[in-house]
Structures are given as structure tokens and as C-alpha cells.
Design an enzyme around this catalytic site. Structure first.
Site, PDB file in Angstrom:
ATOM      1  N   GLN A   1      -6.961  -2.917  10.960  1.00 56.67           N
ATOM      2  CA  GLN A   1      -7.417  -2.242   9.742  1.00 56.67           C
ATOM      3  C   GLN A   1      -7.892  -3.218   8.671  1.00 56.67           C
ATOM      4  OE1 GLN A   1      -3.450  -0.404   9.296  1.00 56.67           O
ATOM      5  NE2 GLN A   1      -3.646  -0.807   7.110  1.00 56.67           N
TER       6      GLN A   1
ATOM      7  N   MET B   1       3.656  -1.634   6.494  1.00 59.11           N
ATOM      8  CA  MET B   1       3.233  -2.999   6.813  1.00 59.11           C
ATOM      9  C   MET B   1       4.212  -4.006   6.220  1.00 59.11           C
ATOM     10  SD  MET B   1      -0.871  -2.998   7.034  1.00 59.11           S
ATOM     11  CE  MET B   1      -1.203  -3.236   5.317  1.00 59.11           C
TER      12      MET B   1
ATOM     13  N   GLY C   1       8.624   2.137  -3.346  1.00 64.01           N
ATOM     14  CA  GLY C   1       7.769   3.214  -2.825  1.00 64.01           C
ATOM     15  C   GLY C   1       8.109   3.495  -1.369  1.00 64.01           C
ATOM     16  N   HIS C   2       8.218   2.399  -0.592  1.00 63.32           N
ATOM     17  CA  HIS C   2       8.587   2.562   0.817  1.00 63.32           C
ATOM     18  C   HIS C   2       9.974   3.210   0.932  1.00 63.32           C
ATOM     19  CE1 HIS C   2       5.828  -1.110   1.149  1.00 63.32           C
ATOM     20  NE2 HIS C   2       5.227  -0.207   1.904  1.00 63.32           N
TER      21      HIS C   2
ATOM     22  N   SER D   1       2.983  -1.334  -5.139  1.00 60.48           N
ATOM     23  CA  SER D   1       2.167  -1.745  -4.000  1.00 60.48           C
ATOM     24  C   SER D   1       2.582  -3.140  -3.580  1.00 60.48           C
ATOM     25  CB  SER D   1       0.689  -1.757  -4.407  1.00 60.48           C
ATOM     26  OG  SER D   1      -0.061  -2.499  -3.458  1.00 60.48           O
ATOM     27  N   SER D   2       2.577  -3.385  -2.277  1.00 62.47           N
ATOM     28  CA  SER D   2       2.910  -4.732  -1.798  1.00 62.47           C
ATOM     29  C   SER D   2       1.942  -5.751  -2.377  1.00 62.47           C
ATOM     30  CB  SER D   2       2.844  -4.778  -0.270  1.00 62.47           C
ATOM     31  OG  SER D   2       3.694  -3.801   0.286  1.00 62.47           O
ATOM     32  N   ARG D   3       0.704  -5.326  -2.675  1.00 65.03           N
ATOM     33  CA  ARG D   3      -0.307  -6.269  -3.173  1.00 65.03           C
ATOM     34  C   ARG D   3      -0.139  -6.576  -4.659  1.00 65.03           C
ATOM     35  NH1 ARG D   3      -3.833  -3.386   0.777  1.00 65.03           N
ATOM     36  NH2 ARG D   3      -4.573  -4.941   2.287  1.00 65.03           N
TER      37      ARG D   3
ATOM     38  N   LYS E   1       0.277   7.845  -2.448  1.00 59.75           N
ATOM     39  CA  LYS E   1      -0.505   6.781  -3.087  1.00 59.75           C
ATOM     40  C   LYS E   1      -1.765   6.514  -2.269  1.00 59.75           C
ATOM     41  CE  LYS E   1      -0.964   2.202  -3.664  1.00 59.75           C
ATOM     42  NZ  LYS E   1      -0.893   1.270  -2.609  1.00 59.75           N
TER      43      LYS E   1
HETATM   44  P1  AMP Z   1       1.908   0.038   3.350  1.00 61.25           P
HETATM   45  O1  AMP Z   1       3.083  -0.791   3.739  1.00 61.25           O
HETATM   46  O2  AMP Z   1       1.318  -0.351   2.019  1.00 61.25           O
HETATM   47  O3  AMP Z   1       0.891   0.197   4.430  1.00 61.25           O
HETATM   48  O4  AMP Z   1       2.475   1.485   3.092  1.00 61.25           O
HETATM   49  C1  AMP Z   1       3.293   2.129   4.014  1.00 61.25           C
HETATM   50  C2  AMP Z   1       3.558   3.515   3.544  1.00 61.25           C
HETATM   51  O5  AMP Z   1       4.169   3.485   2.253  1.00 61.25           O
HETATM   52  C3  AMP Z   1       2.282   4.356   3.381  1.00 61.25           C
HETATM   53  O6  AMP Z   1       2.552   5.691   3.793  1.00 61.25           O
HETATM   54  C4  AMP Z   1       2.021   4.287   1.904  1.00 61.25           C
HETATM   55  O7  AMP Z   1       1.297   5.394   1.405  1.00 61.25           O
HETATM   56  C5  AMP Z   1       3.431   4.295   1.367  1.00 61.25           C
HETATM   57  N1  AMP Z   1       3.467   3.745   0.012  1.00 61.25           N
HETATM   58  C6  AMP Z   1       3.014   2.527  -0.398  1.00 61.25           C
HETATM   59  N2  AMP Z   1       3.178   2.407  -1.731  1.00 61.25           N
HETATM   60  C7  AMP Z   1       3.733   3.558  -2.164  1.00 61.25           C
HETATM   61  C8  AMP Z   1       4.144   4.055  -3.436  1.00 61.25           C
HETATM   62  N3  AMP Z   1       3.987   3.334  -4.554  1.00 61.25           N
HETATM   63  N4  AMP Z   1       4.685   5.289  -3.499  1.00 61.25           N
HETATM   64  C9  AMP Z   1       4.829   6.048  -2.377  1.00 61.25           C
HETATM   65  N5  AMP Z   1       4.456   5.636  -1.148  1.00 61.25           N
HETATM   66  C10 AMP Z   1       3.922   4.410  -1.044  1.00 61.25           C
END
Ligand code: AMP
Length: 295
Positions: free
Chosen positions: A61, A30, A36-37, A185-187, A149
Site C-alpha cells: 500500500q 500497521m 486510537g488503535h 495518527s502514527s504519523r 479516521k
Molecule cells: P493504521 O495502523 O494507521 O493503519 O491504522 C489501523 C487501524 O486503526 C485503522 O482501522 C485505522 O482507521 C485505525 N485508526 C488509526 N488512527 C485512529 C484514530 N485516531 N481513531 C480511530 N481509529 C484509528
């Protein structure tokens, strides 16, 4: 690197790669990309010649009272990070590309989607499963990479890929953490310094329960109580759930006699977030230990 906005252009790019015998990997996100990404991107790179990152804040979602409008967005920054990470294609569609006018088809995963985040956010996994199925249909990847995560999300996506015969290998990547252990986390940007400090209670809770499991403790009640106590040491923590569930099926467990995931969701006050709070999740897979366990 190419920035692609339409499903048609993405499909053409993926089909050309496939026809040339190249493997295609998809990393759905997102946006508001962090390390992490980028760990997911690195894993995708190891497994495929064409790496696609999708950036789409998926409206279905989010519930009406959640943070869709205020979710952090930074497409220019994300594109620069993807370029630097060696991504081949960034797919950043407008909502109408993925949800054509009149869209009324949904993907619902069963038992796996019910507990944990499915219980506190009932709309959530239907939105995730639907958008992931659409992204798989649009990018036609050989492999898709997700983070551990979001442990339940990873299990839900693995299940849907199998159940719908999509022929996509779904790969999980360990959680990337800040130096002090907080899951990236983005948040996290919503947290002020004080709440950022309190948020470390999640990692302490996982550490404490894991340490107890290593002594041979198998009672879910004892393990959960230990985790809960650590969370309650953070004065502003509003615990959404603390649960121990079978690592594969996510069914409730009567004892830690095989791997089980300890999953946490906790809200902290966050005036910067539209809802006034930020909800953080984290997890750890616990394995039965014994007093002789040398770890
Ligand atoms: P998001 O943008 O938060 O929806 O996450 C996109 C992808 O990145 C999802 O598969 C998440 O599980 C993964 N993700 C987010 N944060 C982490 C993190 N700290 N470590 C590993 N993967 C992450």
C-alpha cells in the site's frame, strides 16, 4: 497473550476458538500503536472472546516514493500495549508470510476506491484491500474493527467483505483525538512543534464547515470554501484534497441534502520523515441542517 508469527499458527488459534463457540475479532494495524488503535481493541473486546491484533506494515500500500522504510515501528512497545489492553493474540508476520513467493493475486474495489485517497495514492487501496482479504482469510474472524479516521478505507473494507462473501462483520469506531482535537495518527510523530500547531487547521476546517452546515447551508462550494479558508490559515499547509462526497457511495454531491462526508488530506513539511513531508487526513460526516436546528 500470545505473539504469533505465522499464518498457520494464527489459523490454528482462531479455529480452536471458533470450534469452542467463541467469537473471534480482528483489529488490523500497521503498529506504532496509540490510543486510537486501543479504542478499536476495546470495541473488539466488547464484541468477541478472542481478540487478535495484527501488526504488519503492508508494503503493497506504499508507493516507491512513500514512507515504507521510515514508517514508525516498535514491536516490543506494541506488544506491551496489547498485553495491557487485554489482547489475546498479536499477529506480527514477516512479509513473506502474507505474500508468498511469486504472489500475483490482487483485490481491487471499484468506484469507492477511486476518489479522495485513491486519486492521490493510486496504488493504495489495492494494497489495503489485498492485505485485508489475506488477514481475513488467515484469522477467519467473525468481526473486524476499523477506524472512522480512515473513512474511505472503512467503506472499501465493508464493500470487499460483502462482495467477496467473507462473512465478516466490519465495524467502524469514531476517531480518537488528542485533547486539542488533532486526530491521533502514527504519523503525528513526524511533526515538530510548529507543524503540530499548524495541523490543528484540519480540525478547524471541519468545525467551520460543520457550523456552516448547521445554519442550513447546503451548497458544497460554500462548505468547501469555508473549510479551505481555514486550511490556508496554516502557512505551511499543502492541501492535497478537500472534498464533500456522499457518505455511503463517496459519489460527488450536488447539495448537502443527505449525509455527506467532508474529507481532507493535507501535507506539512516534516524533516523527520524520509520524504520530508507528512500527509494527514481527517473527515467529518455533515448532515443537512436548518436555521431552526437546535443543535
Ligand atoms: P493504521 O495502523 O494507521 O493503519 O491504522 C489501523 C487501524 O486503526 C485503522 O482501522 C485505522 O482507521 C485505525 N485508526 C488509526 N488512527 C485512529 C484514530 N485516531 N481513531 C480511530 N481509529 C484509528
Amino acid at each position: 497473550m500470545e505473539l504469533v508469527r505465522t499464518v498457520a499458527a494464527l489459523g490454528a488459534r482462531a479455529d480452536a476458538a471458533r470450534a469452542a463457540g467463541r467469537r473471534v475479532a480482528l483489529v488490523p494495524t500497521m503498529g506504532a500503536l496509540h490510543k486510537g488503535h486501543l479504542a478499536l481493541v476495546a470495541e473488539a473486546r466488547r464484541r468477541a472472546e478472542l481478540v487478535i491484533v495484527s501488526i504488519f506494515v503492508n508494503p503493497t500500500q506504499f508507493a516507491p516514493n512513500e514512507d515504507l522504510a521510515s514508517y514508525p515501528r516498535d514491536l516490543d512497545g506494541d506488544v506491551a500495549k496489547c498485553r495491557a489492553a487485554g489482547v489475546d493474540v498479536v499477529f506480527a508476520p514477516a512479509p513473506a508470510e502474507l505474500y508468498p513467493e511469486g504472489a500475483q493475486t490482487w483485490v481491487e474495489v471499484g468506484e469507492l476506491a477511486k476518489p479522495l485517497c485513491g486519486a492521490s495514492r493510486p496504488h493504495f487501496f489495492r494494497g489495503v484491500a489485498t492485505v485485508v482479504a489475506k488477514l481475513f482469510a488467515a484469522a477467519r474472524p467473525h468481526v473486524a474493527v476499523f477506524g472512522e479516521k480512515d473513512y474511505q478505507q472503512l467503506q472499501v473494507v465493508k464493500r470487499l467483505a460483502r462482495d467477496l462473501l467473507l462473512g465478516v462483520e466490519v465495524v467502524g469506531v469514531p476517531t480518537a483525538r488528542e485533547p486539542d482535537g488533532l486526530a491521533r495518527s502514527s504519523r503525528n510523530v513526524y511533526l515538530d512543534a510548529a507543524m503540530r500547531g499548524e495541523a490543528l487547521a484540519l480540525v478547524r476546517a471541519l468545525d467551520a464547515a460543520e457550523a456552516l452546515a448547521r445554519t442550513g447551508e447546503r451548497s458544497p462550494a460554500a462548505l468547501l470554501e469555508t473549510a479551505h479558508k481555514e486550511l490556508l490559515r496554516a502557512p505551511h499547509a499543502d492541501v492535497d484534497y478537500v472534498e464533500l462526497r456522499d457518505a455511503e457511495t463517496l459519489a460527488a454531491v450536488a447539495a448537502l441534502d443527505r449525509p455527506a462526508v467532508l474529507a481532507l488530506a493535507v501535507r506539512f513539511p516534516a524533516p523527520r520523515a524520509a520524504s520530508g513531508a507528512v500527509r494527514l487526513i481527517d473527515n467529518r460526516v455533515l448532515r443537512p441542517g436548518s436555521q431552526e436546528d437546535p443543535r
